[in-house]
Design a protein around this motif. Structure first.
Motif, PDB file in Angstrom:
ATOM      1  N   ARG A  94       0.860  -1.072  -0.090  1.00 24.68           N
ATOM      2  CA  ARG A  94       0.004   0.001   0.027  1.00 24.68           C
ATOM      3  C   ARG A  94       1.022   1.279  -0.026  1.00 24.68           C
ATOM      4  O   ARG A  94       2.010   1.214   0.456  1.00 24.68           O
ATOM      5  CB  ARG A  94      -0.753  -0.100   1.193  1.00 24.68           C
ATOM      6  N   VAL A 111      -0.617   1.127   5.982  1.00 23.27           N
ATOM      7  CA  VAL A 111       0.722   0.947   4.937  1.00 23.27           C
ATOM      8  C   VAL A 111       1.908   0.090   5.624  1.00 23.27           C
ATOM      9  O   VAL A 111       2.415  -0.702   5.169  1.00 23.27           O
ATOM     10  CB  VAL A 111       1.121   2.539   4.396  1.00 23.27           C
ATOM     11  N   THR A 114       0.836  -3.597   6.284  1.00 21.38           N
ATOM     12  CA  THR A 114       0.633  -4.448   4.782  1.00 21.38           C
ATOM     13  C   THR A 114       2.030  -4.644   4.231  1.00 21.38           C
ATOM     14  O   THR A 114       2.360  -5.702   4.022  1.00 21.38           O
ATOM     15  CB  THR A 114      -0.185  -3.566   3.763  1.00 21.38           C
ATOM     16  N   TYR A 156       5.555   5.275   2.855  1.00 22.15           N
ATOM     17  CA  TYR A 156       5.838   4.382   1.788  1.00 22.15           C
ATOM     18  C   TYR A 156       7.257   4.062   1.590  1.00 22.15           C
ATOM     19  O   TYR A 156       7.884   3.319   1.400  1.00 22.15           O
ATOM     20  CB  TYR A 156       4.873   4.736   0.781  1.00 22.15           C
ATOM     21  N   VAL A 193      -2.246   2.093  -7.488  1.00 22.32           N
ATOM     22  CA  VAL A 193      -1.585   2.732  -6.397  1.00 22.32           C
ATOM     23  C   VAL A 193      -1.802   4.119  -6.161  1.00 22.32           C
ATOM     24  O   VAL A 193      -2.077   4.479  -5.151  1.00 22.32           O
ATOM     25  CB  VAL A 193      -0.018   2.133  -6.160  1.00 22.32           C
ATOM     26  N   ARG A 196      -5.288   5.192  -5.032  1.00 20.52           N
ATOM     27  CA  ARG A 196      -5.565   4.858  -3.934  1.00 20.52           C
ATOM     28  C   ARG A 196      -4.667   5.663  -2.655  1.00 20.52           C
ATOM     29  O   ARG A 196      -5.442   5.696  -1.570  1.00 20.52           O
ATOM     30  CB  ARG A 196      -5.215   3.230  -3.498  1.00 20.52           C
TER      31      ARG A 196
END
Length: 264
Positions: A94, A111, A114, A156, A193, A196
């Motif tokens: 994510r 995030v 996951t 991320y 991605v 989202r």
């Protein structure tokens, strides 16, 4: 293993994040190469992916489960029903845009869980069985984002830095075990991605992106050949090389221009 699988003698591949994007393309490549499949994602589109893959003539078990949690991964492991995994494609991930302090922490935590918690737990469980058997392949989907401090994508990019490093370390630990670990490090890829992650109003969200099928092909070939790492695309190879010699503050400012909301 079921009687049908025993008769076919086909290897088994486990692919996470297989409902769309790179994961779905990896699953297609596995099916084309004659792997039976267990595929998983945290969204119902995984069933449509399974229906498509079954047309290749291989066995496909699909599971919608929360891949950010230990419990969700345990559900996936139970679905294996004791079948040994020949190739693991740990691809679920994510992303989340906007400044860290402006993010909802529950979303930021999702995030983290996951990309890291669920992914590492799955690798830990499947990898142990591979080591015991003395054979197996693992592909971890990292990113060239892991080489760059990521303003407005800080969580991320941080998770991808972890995965890139972790993959090299695990590969070294398993170097004499018969189990190989490969790390796929793509750049911006044409998947869902960015939508989202609420990043469609950013320069990177609007920029041309790499084709998911081509990125998956590069990763699939790498894991089948037992390569340690692969950066997909010559532009990404150049970017990753430059990142190794560019000061972090400059890299951060460059990423800011790409990922800041309203930069498109």
């Amino acid at each position: 293993m079921s009687a049908a699988n025993e008769a076919a003698g086909r290897p088994l591949a486990l692919v996470t994040g297989a409902s769309s994007g790179i994961g779905r393309e990896l699953a297609r490549l596995c099916a084309a190469e004659g792997f039976d499949l267990v595929i998983a994602a945290d969204e119902p589109e995984i069933e449509a992916a399974a229906a498509e893959l079954r047309r290749s003539g291989v066995s496909v078990d699909a599971l919608e489960t929360d891949l950010s949690s230990v419990e969700g991964v345990d559900t996936l492991l139970a679905a294996l029903a004791g079948r040994p995994v020949d190739s693991l494609f740990a691809n679920a991930g994510r992303a989340l845009g906007h400044a860290f302090l402006d993010q909802d922490f529950t979303e930021a935590r999702h995030v983290l869980d996951t990309n890291l918690t669920g992914t590492l737990y799955l690798i830990h469980q499947v990898g142990r069985d591979m080591r015991r058997r003395g054979t197996g392949r693992i592909l971890i989907t990292g990113s060239i984002a892991g080489f760059v401090p990521g303003p407005f994508m800080a969580v991320y990019n941080g998770t991808k830095a972890f995965l890139n490093s972790f993959a090299f370390a695990l590969r070294n630990e398993l170097k004499d075990s018969g189990v190989t670990v490969s790390c796929l490090m793509p750049g911006a890829t044409d998947t869902e991605v960015f939508a989202r992650a609420d990043m469609l109003d950013t320069a990177i969200g609007q920029a041309p992106k790499d084709d998911a099928a081509e990125v998956a092909r590069v990763g699939f070939e790498a894991v089948m050949q037992g390569k340690g790492d692969v950066v997909s695309g010559w532009k990404n190879k150049l970017a990753s090389a430059l990142a190794n010699v560019t000061p972090a503050p400059i890299l951060a400012e460059q990423n800011r221009k790409l990922a800041e909301p309203g930069s498109a």
